[in-house]
Design a protein around this motif. Structure first.
Motif, PDB file in Angstrom:
ATOM      1  N   GLY A   1       8.874   3.674 -29.975  1.00  0.00           N
ATOM      2  CA  GLY A   1       7.466   3.988 -29.924  1.00  0.00           C
ATOM      3  C   GLY A   1       7.035   5.329 -29.226  1.00  0.00           C
ATOM      4  O   GLY A   1       5.849   6.001 -29.673  1.00  0.00           O
ATOM      5  N   THR A   2       7.788   5.977 -28.692  1.00  0.00           N
ATOM      6  CA  THR A   2       7.592   7.383 -28.214  1.00  0.00           C
ATOM      7  C   THR A   2       7.528   8.282 -29.500  1.00  0.00           C
ATOM      8  O   THR A   2       6.902   9.294 -29.155  1.00  0.00           O
ATOM      9  CB  THR A   2       8.851   7.649 -27.278  1.00  0.00           C
ATOM     10  OG1 THR A   2      10.100   7.875 -28.026  1.00  0.00           O
ATOM     11  CG2 THR A   2       8.816   6.979 -26.144  1.00  0.00           C
ATOM     12  N   SER A   3       7.839   7.891 -30.494  1.00  0.00           N
ATOM     13  CA  SER A   3       7.830   8.551 -31.731  1.00  0.00           C
ATOM     14  C   SER A   3       6.401   9.301 -32.047  1.00  0.00           C
ATOM     15  O   SER A   3       6.025  10.078 -32.549  1.00  0.00           O
ATOM     16  CB  SER A   3       8.525   8.287 -32.951  1.00  0.00           C
ATOM     17  OG  SER A   3       7.732   6.951 -33.330  1.00  0.00           O
ATOM     18  N   LEU A   4       5.416   7.992 -31.735  1.00  0.00           N
ATOM     19  CA  LEU A   4       4.025   8.350 -32.050  1.00  0.00           C
ATOM     20  C   LEU A   4       3.531   9.409 -31.191  1.00  0.00           C
ATOM     21  O   LEU A   4       2.175   9.836 -31.514  1.00  0.00           O
ATOM     22  CB  LEU A   4       3.259   7.156 -31.839  1.00  0.00           C
ATOM     23  CG  LEU A   4       3.469   6.044 -32.851  1.00  0.00           C
ATOM     24  CD1 LEU A   4       2.832   4.765 -32.458  1.00  0.00           C
ATOM     25  CD2 LEU A   4       3.246   6.310 -34.180  1.00  0.00           C
ATOM     26  N   ALA A   5       4.146   9.865 -29.940  1.00  0.00           N
ATOM     27  CA  ALA A   5       3.541  10.836 -29.315  1.00  0.00           C
ATOM     28  C   ALA A   5       3.741  12.342 -29.940  1.00  0.00           C
ATOM     29  O   ALA A   5       3.039  13.157 -29.326  1.00  0.00           O
ATOM     30  CB  ALA A   5       4.441  10.936 -27.892  1.00  0.00           C
ATOM     31  N   ALA A   6       4.385  12.373 -31.010  1.00  0.00           N
ATOM     32  CA  ALA A   6       4.534  13.472 -31.828  1.00  0.00           C
ATOM     33  C   ALA A   6       3.237  13.850 -32.512  1.00  0.00           C
ATOM     34  O   ALA A   6       2.873  15.045 -32.654  1.00  0.00           O
ATOM     35  CB  ALA A   6       5.371  13.615 -32.872  1.00  0.00           C
ATOM     36  N   ILE A   7       2.278  12.813 -32.805  1.00  0.00           N
ATOM     37  CA  ILE A   7       0.867  13.024 -33.210  1.00  0.00           C
ATOM     38  C   ILE A   7       0.175  13.679 -32.416  1.00  0.00           C
ATOM     39  O   ILE A   7      -0.799  14.630 -32.902  1.00  0.00           O
ATOM     40  CB  ILE A   7       0.179  11.761 -33.454  1.00  0.00           C
ATOM     41  CG1 ILE A   7       1.197  10.791 -34.373  1.00  0.00           C
ATOM     42  CG2 ILE A   7      -1.096  11.983 -34.182  1.00  0.00           C
ATOM     43  CD1 ILE A   7       1.484  11.382 -35.858  1.00  0.00           C
ATOM     44  N   ILE A   8       0.339  13.738 -31.086  1.00  0.00           N
ATOM     45  CA  ILE A   8      -0.620  14.675 -29.995  1.00  0.00           C
ATOM     46  C   ILE A   8      -0.025  15.887 -29.695  1.00  0.00           C
ATOM     47  O   ILE A   8      -0.263  16.685 -28.848  1.00  0.00           O
ATOM     48  CB  ILE A   8      -0.877  13.743 -28.711  1.00  0.00           C
ATOM     49  CG1 ILE A   8       0.363  13.455 -27.892  1.00  0.00           C
ATOM     50  CG2 ILE A   8      -1.869  12.647 -29.182  1.00  0.00           C
ATOM     51  CD1 ILE A   8      -0.044  12.742 -26.832  1.00  0.00           C
ATOM     52  N   GLY A   9       1.379  16.264 -30.333  1.00  0.00           N
ATOM     53  CA  GLY A   9       2.032  17.606 -30.087  1.00  0.00           C
ATOM     54  C   GLY A   9       3.010  17.459 -29.191  1.00  0.00           C
ATOM     55  O   GLY A   9       3.887  18.567 -28.850  1.00  0.00           O
ATOM     56  N   PHE A  10       3.570  16.269 -28.762  1.00  0.00           N
ATOM     57  CA  PHE A  10       4.683  16.214 -27.938  1.00  0.00           C
ATOM     58  C   PHE A  10       5.757  16.374 -28.672  1.00  0.00           C
ATOM     59  O   PHE A  10       6.136  15.624 -29.803  1.00  0.00           O
ATOM     60  CB  PHE A  10       4.615  14.639 -27.169  1.00  0.00           C
ATOM     61  CG  PHE A  10       5.550  14.668 -26.017  1.00  0.00           C
ATOM     62  CD1 PHE A  10       5.363  15.272 -24.786  1.00  0.00           C
ATOM     63  CD2 PHE A  10       6.943  14.194 -26.460  1.00  0.00           C
ATOM     64  CE1 PHE A  10       6.295  14.923 -23.593  1.00  0.00           C
ATOM     65  CE2 PHE A  10       7.978  14.059 -25.386  1.00  0.00           C
ATOM     66  CZ  PHE A  10       7.730  14.391 -24.133  1.00  0.00           C
ATOM     67  N   VAL A  11       6.805  17.243 -28.354  1.00  0.00           N
ATOM     68  CA  VAL A  11       7.988  17.505 -29.027  1.00  0.00           C
ATOM     69  C   VAL A  11       9.223  16.510 -28.462  1.00  0.00           C
ATOM     70  O   VAL A  11       9.937  16.814 -27.235  1.00  0.00           O
ATOM     71  CB  VAL A  11       8.260  18.960 -28.702  1.00  0.00           C
ATOM     72  CG1 VAL A  11       9.678  19.112 -29.608  1.00  0.00           C
ATOM     73  CG2 VAL A  11       7.375  19.843 -29.265  1.00  0.00           C
ATOM     74  N   GLU A  12       9.543  15.395 -29.067  1.00  0.00           N
ATOM     75  CA  GLU A  12      10.403  14.497 -28.974  1.00  0.00           C
ATOM     76  C   GLU A  12      11.474  14.636 -30.070  1.00  0.00           C
ATOM     77  O   GLU A  12      11.584  15.254 -30.898  1.00  0.00           O
ATOM     78  CB  GLU A  12      10.092  13.157 -28.235  1.00  0.00           C
ATOM     79  CG  GLU A  12       8.813  12.647 -29.145  1.00  0.00           C
ATOM     80  CD  GLU A  12       8.924  12.344 -30.594  1.00  0.00           C
ATOM     81  OE1 GLU A  12       9.717  11.446 -30.671  1.00  0.00           O
ATOM     82  OE2 GLU A  12       8.554  13.055 -31.464  1.00  0.00           O
ATOM     83  N   LEU A  13      12.252  13.324 -30.450  1.00  0.00           N
ATOM     84  CA  LEU A  13      13.255  13.426 -31.306  1.00  0.00           C
ATOM     85  C   LEU A  13      12.593  13.259 -32.409  1.00  0.00           C
ATOM     86  O   LEU A  13      12.929  14.410 -33.433  1.00  0.00           O
ATOM     87  CB  LEU A  13      14.080  12.204 -31.054  1.00  0.00           C
ATOM     88  CG  LEU A  13      15.029  11.802 -32.085  1.00  0.00           C
ATOM     89  CD1 LEU A  13      16.140  13.143 -32.245  1.00  0.00           C
ATOM     90  CD2 LEU A  13      15.952  10.638 -31.549  1.00  0.00           C
TER      91      LEU A  13
END
Length: 216
Positions: free
Chosen positions: A157-169
């Motif tokens: 679910g952390t992949s959805l943080a990319a929508i707010i600009g968070f750079v993860e995997l």
């Protein structure tokens, strides 16, 4: 300018793992504390606490995680609270985790045999000591397998943080895809990284579930 898919691009994607793991641990830790409070409130003798906890669970289980991230990221600044991406992503995922872990652990608490609580009452233990020494150790043990299973879902679910600009995997894979124009290769590597993280946890959760079933 299109870049070749080289070891540099591979490293960019792989380096996104640490952000995914760090965000997952933050969300799971804060969500665990929230979930424990929700579970205790959900099983408390006070009706207003049970209603409040049930409302919390219903909201965070009944709305998309993406919406919850948006509410934190865009809602807090409206209230005058400035948040960075780590705080917004961590808080949104932690509240989401609290709703699910609260329900998982509530089930564990209610699965403990009633006779255990009655025996604690007979020994003169109050509510705090009864929960701490008798009920919670058994409840958390029974809930361990589904808790690990939820951790797997939280990591993904952390992949959805990319929508707010968070750079993860996932976001790292998207960035590499945009400069190499090789999305299949970039997101294929991202998928392998998620698999390497989640598959061992999934197998561990299944093994715990089987072990608990045998012991009972």
């Amino acid at each position: 300018m299109i870049r070749e898919f080289s070891l540099t691009e591979v490293w960019v994607i792989v380096s996104g793992i640490w952000a995914t793991l760090a965000l997952s641990l933050i969300a799971f830790g804060l969500g665990g504390l929230t979930g424990l409070g929700v579970a205790l409130a959900r099983t408390a003798p006070i009706k207003s606490l049970r209603i409040a906890a049930a409302t919390f669970i219903d909201f965070f289980q009944g709305t998309p995680l993406l919406l919850q991230l948006f509410l934190v990221f865009y809602g807090l600044p409206v209230l005058g609270v400035k948040v960075n991406l780590w705080v917004a992503a961590g808080l949104g995922l932690a509240l989401h985790a609290g709703g699910f872990l609260g329900e998982i652990w509530r089930g564990g608490i209610q699965a403990v045999a009633r006779g255990q609580s009655e025996a604690a009452d007979a020994l003169g233990l109050g509510y705090y000591d009864r929960m701490r020494y008798v009920v919670l150790p058994q409840a958390l043990r029974m809930s361990f397998a589904p808790t690990v299973g939820f951790l797997v879902q939280l990591i993904k679910g952390t992949s959805l943080a990319a929508i707010i600009g968070f750079v993860e995997l996932s976001r790292s894979g998207q960035l590499v895809s945009s400069i190499t124009y090789k999305p299949l290769l970039a997101f294929g590597l991202v998928g392998l990284c998620y698999f390497a993280i989640c598959f061992p946890l999934s197998r561990y959760s299944a093994r715990l579930e089987r072990r608990f079933a045998v012991n009972n």
